[in-house]
Structure formats: structure tokens, C-alpha cells
Motif scaffolding. Structure first.
Motif, PDB file in Angstrom:
ATOM      1  N   ASP A  85       7.297  12.018   8.668  1.00 10.49           N
ATOM      2  CA  ASP A  85       7.431  13.124   7.707  1.00 10.49           C
ATOM      3  C   ASP A  85       8.883  13.580   7.581  1.00 10.49           C
ATOM      4  O   ASP A  85       9.358  13.861   6.482  1.00 10.49           O
ATOM      5  N   GLU A  86       9.577  13.663   8.703  1.00  7.76           N
ATOM      6  CA  GLU A  86      10.995  14.049   8.661  1.00  7.76           C
ATOM      7  C   GLU A  86      11.813  13.011   7.898  1.00  7.76           C
ATOM      8  O   GLU A  86      12.709  13.363   7.119  1.00  7.76           O
ATOM      9  N   GLN A  87      11.503  11.742   8.092  1.00  8.12           N
ATOM     10  CA  GLN A  87      12.233  10.691   7.382  1.00  8.12           C
ATOM     11  C   GLN A  87      11.941  10.725   5.893  1.00  8.12           C
ATOM     12  O   GLN A  87      12.846  10.539   5.072  1.00  8.12           O
ATOM     13  N   LEU A  88      10.689  10.969   5.525  1.00  6.50           N
ATOM     14  CA  LEU A  88      10.332  11.047   4.106  1.00  6.50           C
ATOM     15  C   LEU A  88      11.093  12.178   3.410  1.00  6.50           C
ATOM     16  O   LEU A  88      11.492  12.038   2.253  1.00  6.50           O
ATOM     17  N   ARG A  89      11.326  13.274   4.119  1.00  6.91           N
ATOM     18  CA  ARG A  89      12.064  14.399   3.523  1.00  6.91           C
ATOM     19  C   ARG A  89      13.532  14.050   3.271  1.00  6.91           C
ATOM     20  O   ARG A  89      14.198  14.700   2.464  1.00  6.91           O
ATOM     21  N   LEU A  90      14.044  13.046   3.960  1.00  8.43           N
ATOM     22  CA  LEU A  90      15.432  12.630   3.763  1.00  8.43           C
ATOM     23  C   LEU A  90      15.625  11.802   2.495  1.00  8.43           C
ATOM     24  O   LEU A  90      16.738  11.697   1.980  1.00  8.43           O
ATOM     25  N   LEU A  91      14.552  11.212   2.002  1.00  9.07           N
ATOM     26  CA  LEU A  91      14.652  10.348   0.828  1.00  9.07           C
ATOM     27  C   LEU A  91      14.759  11.163  -0.451  1.00  9.07           C
ATOM     28  O   LEU A  91      14.188  12.244  -0.559  1.00  9.07           O
ATOM     29  N   GLU A  92      15.479  10.604  -1.410  1.00  8.02           N
ATOM     30  CA  GLU A  92      15.509  11.207  -2.740  1.00  8.02           C
ATOM     31  C   GLU A  92      14.140  11.012  -3.378  1.00  8.02           C
ATOM     32  O   GLU A  92      13.436  10.056  -3.064  1.00  8.02           O
ATOM     33  N   PRO A  93      13.769  11.902  -4.284  1.00  9.63           N
ATOM     34  CA  PRO A  93      12.471  11.739  -4.945  1.00  9.63           C
ATOM     35  C   PRO A  93      12.355  10.366  -5.622  1.00  9.63           C
ATOM     36  O   PRO A  93      13.306   9.875  -6.219  1.00  9.63           O
ATOM     37  N   CYS A  94      11.193   9.772  -5.474  1.00 10.18           N
ATOM     38  CA  CYS A  94      10.907   8.485  -6.095  1.00 10.18           C
ATOM     39  C   CYS A  94       9.409   8.430  -6.359  1.00 10.18           C
ATOM     40  O   CYS A  94       8.678   9.347  -6.013  1.00 10.18           O
ATOM     41  N   ASP A  95       8.958   7.352  -6.964  1.00 10.14           N
ATOM     42  CA  ASP A  95       7.538   7.222  -7.278  1.00 10.14           C
ATOM     43  C   ASP A  95       6.724   6.685  -6.111  1.00 10.14           C
ATOM     44  O   ASP A  95       5.576   7.067  -5.914  1.00 10.14           O
ATOM     45  N   LEU A  96       7.321   5.778  -5.345  1.00 14.01           N
ATOM     46  CA  LEU A  96       6.571   5.084  -4.298  1.00 14.01           C
ATOM     47  C   LEU A  96       7.478   4.770  -3.123  1.00 14.01           C
ATOM     48  O   LEU A  96       8.585   4.252  -3.303  1.00 14.01           O
ATOM     49  N   VAL A  97       7.007   5.098  -1.929  1.00 15.89           N
ATOM     50  CA  VAL A  97       7.715   4.736  -0.701  1.00 15.89           C
ATOM     51  C   VAL A  97       6.858   3.697   0.015  1.00 15.89           C
ATOM     52  O   VAL A  97       5.687   3.955   0.321  1.00 15.89           O
ATOM     53  N   LEU A  98       7.425   2.539   0.255  1.00 15.10           N
ATOM     54  CA  LEU A  98       6.758   1.487   1.016  1.00 15.10           C
ATOM     55  C   LEU A  98       7.247   1.583   2.454  1.00 15.10           C
ATOM     56  O   LEU A  98       8.450   1.674   2.696  1.00 15.10           O
ATOM     57  N   ILE A  99       6.302   1.588   3.378  1.00 13.15           N
ATOM     58  CA  ILE A  99       6.634   1.738   4.796  1.00 13.15           C
ATOM     59  C   ILE A  99       6.235   0.473   5.532  1.00 13.15           C
ATOM     60  O   ILE A  99       5.086   0.043   5.456  1.00 13.15           O
ATOM     61  N   GLU A 100       7.191  -0.087   6.234  1.00 18.71           N
ATOM     62  CA  GLU A 100       6.915  -1.278   7.037  1.00 18.71           C
ATOM     63  C   GLU A 100       6.948  -0.869   8.500  1.00 18.71           C
ATOM     64  O   GLU A 100       7.923  -0.279   8.970  1.00 18.71           O
ATOM     65  N   GLY A 101       5.886  -1.185   9.207  1.00 19.54           N
ATOM     66  CA  GLY A 101       5.750  -0.744  10.582  1.00 19.54           C
ATOM     67  C   GLY A 101       4.855   0.483  10.628  1.00 19.54           C
ATOM     68  O   GLY A 101       3.990   0.659   9.782  1.00 19.54           O
ATOM     69  N   TYR A 102       5.094   1.354  11.587  1.00 15.16           N
ATOM     70  CA  TYR A 102       4.295   2.576  11.717  1.00 15.16           C
ATOM     71  C   TYR A 102       2.801   2.279  11.665  1.00 15.16           C
ATOM     72  O   TYR A 102       2.061   2.878  10.886  1.00 15.16           O
ATOM     73  N   LYS A 103       2.356   1.374  12.517  1.00 15.11           N
ATOM     74  CA  LYS A 103       0.947   0.973  12.525  1.00 15.11           C
ATOM     75  C   LYS A 103       0.001   2.166  12.637  1.00 15.11           C
ATOM     76  O   LYS A 103      -1.061   2.177  12.029  1.00 15.11           O
ATOM     77  N   ALA A 104       0.379   3.171  13.423  1.00 14.80           N
ATOM     78  CA  ALA A 104      -0.530   4.289  13.690  1.00 14.80           C
ATOM     79  C   ALA A 104      -0.385   5.439  12.699  1.00 14.80           C
ATOM     80  O   ALA A 104      -1.167   6.384  12.744  1.00 14.80           O
ATOM     81  N   ALA A 105       0.594   5.382  11.799  1.00 13.82           N
ATOM     82  CA  ALA A 105       0.812   6.494  10.862  1.00 13.82           C
ATOM     83  C   ALA A 105      -0.409   6.690   9.976  1.00 13.82           C
ATOM     84  O   ALA A 105      -1.055   5.730   9.552  1.00 13.82           O
ATOM     85  N   ALA A 106      -0.693   7.945   9.687  1.00 15.57           N
ATOM     86  CA  ALA A 106      -1.869   8.293   8.880  1.00 15.57           C
ATOM     87  C   ALA A 106      -1.565   8.158   7.390  1.00 15.57           C
ATOM     88  O   ALA A 106      -1.654   9.121   6.631  1.00 15.57           O
ATOM     89  N   VAL A 107      -1.182   6.958   6.997  1.00 19.09           N
ATOM     90  CA  VAL A 107      -0.965   6.638   5.583  1.00 19.09           C
ATOM     91  C   VAL A 107      -1.771   5.379   5.286  1.00 19.09           C
ATOM     92  O   VAL A 107      -1.983   4.536   6.173  1.00 19.09           O
TER      93      VAL A 107
END
Length: 164
Positions: A85-107
Motif C-alpha cells: 500500500d505504501e508503494q502504491l501511494r508512491l506511484l503517479e495515478p495510472c489505470d492499471l498497476v501490474l504487480i510481480e511477486g507479492y504472492k501473499a498480497a490481498a490483490v
């Protein structure tokens, strides 16, 4: 921002699939960002370069920029790794964020599974896996996607968000 993840064992093809999906989404008019989690250390810098020397001297952050790009390197120096969540807040607004890794993340995520690797699937133990992209036959109750057809995978992801 919509967030969608990719999980799988090392060498399964996560990076290759994400690399092929980015132009699929951008061709459809979407702005895409990527977060890649590495379980091992990494360095974008080169020993001896000015920015490396600044970090080695103890700087917490070094921002490098040119006419083509900029990058902000942040040294944790013993602090805990930022949450997703902290990392997502660092990103500029966009339509889609693809996440590689984070097997346990609730996404929601697609598991990349290659039966030929002999590794067990992740989906039975991971409630966030909503589909499996594979190049082989597997017995799985989740939607199976052709690993080598990024357009089909992109369609699945966009449909997933439309139906939620």
C-alpha cells in the motif's frame, strides 16, 4: 488505480508475461505501471558512479534525472521494507498497476504455472489467485489461460475488473 498481480515460482515466466502484457494494455489506451518485488538484493547503480558514491557516503535518497527519465533511489538503512500500500501511494495515478511477486498480497492475481518445472501449484493455498496461466495441462477449478497468448490474458484481466 486497478491493481492486478502475478505469482509463480522462480523461472515460471512472470516477467516475460508482464513484459508482453504492457504493450497489450497500452495499445488499448491504458496507462500502466509495474511494481516488482525482489526477494534478493538488487542495485540499479554502478560502483564508482557519482550516485553510487553518494549512497555509499550515507545519503538516504538519491534522485537522478536526465532528459529521458528520472529515478529516485531510497536506501532503507535497516528500516522495514515499505508495504505494498505504501508503494502504491508512491506511484503517479495510472489505470492499471501490474504487480510481480507479492504472492501473499490481498490483490487478485494470476498464477503462472509450468507443470514441466515440477513445482506444486500455488492456487490451492492462495485465495487471491483467480486464474492460472499455463503452457500445459493441469487439473484446476480456476479459469485456465494460455500462457503464450498475452491478448487472452489481458482480456481476462479487463473482464475481471468489469465484472467486479
Amino acid at each position: 488505480m486497478k491493481v492486478f498481480g502475478f505469482a509463480g515460482w522462480s523461472g515460471s515466466g512472470k516477467t516475460t508475461l508482464v513484459e508482453k502484457l504492457i504493450p497489450e494494455f497500452t495499445a488499448r489506451g491504458l496507462r500502466v505501471s509495474v511494481i516488482k518485488h525482489a526477494h534478493h538484493g538488487f542495485d540499479l547503480d554502478k560502483p564508482g558512479k557519482d550516485s553510487w558514491r553518494h549512497r555509499e557516503a550515507g545519503a538516504m535518497q538519491v534522485l537522478m534525472l536526465s532528459n529521458d527519465r528520472w529515478v529516485l533511489m531510497h536506501e532503507l538503512r535497516g528500516a522495514p521494507e515499505p508495504t505494498l500500500d505504501e508503494q502504491l501511494r508512491l506511484l503517479e495515478p495510472c489505470d492499471l498497476v501490474l504487480i510481480e511477486g507479492y504472492k501473499a498480497a490481498a490483490v487478485p492475481k494470476i498464477e503462472i504455472h509450468r507443470p514441466s518445472h515440477g513445482k506444486p501449484p500455488l492456487w490451492p493455498e492462495n485465495p487471491h489467485v483467480v486464474a492460472v496461466a499455463t503452457n500445459g495441462e493441469i487439473d484446476c477449478p480456476l479459469p485456465r489461460l494460455p500462457l503464450d497468448e498475452p491478448a487472452v490474458v489481458a482480456d481476462f484481466i479487463l473482464d475481471y475488473f468489469k465484472n467486479r
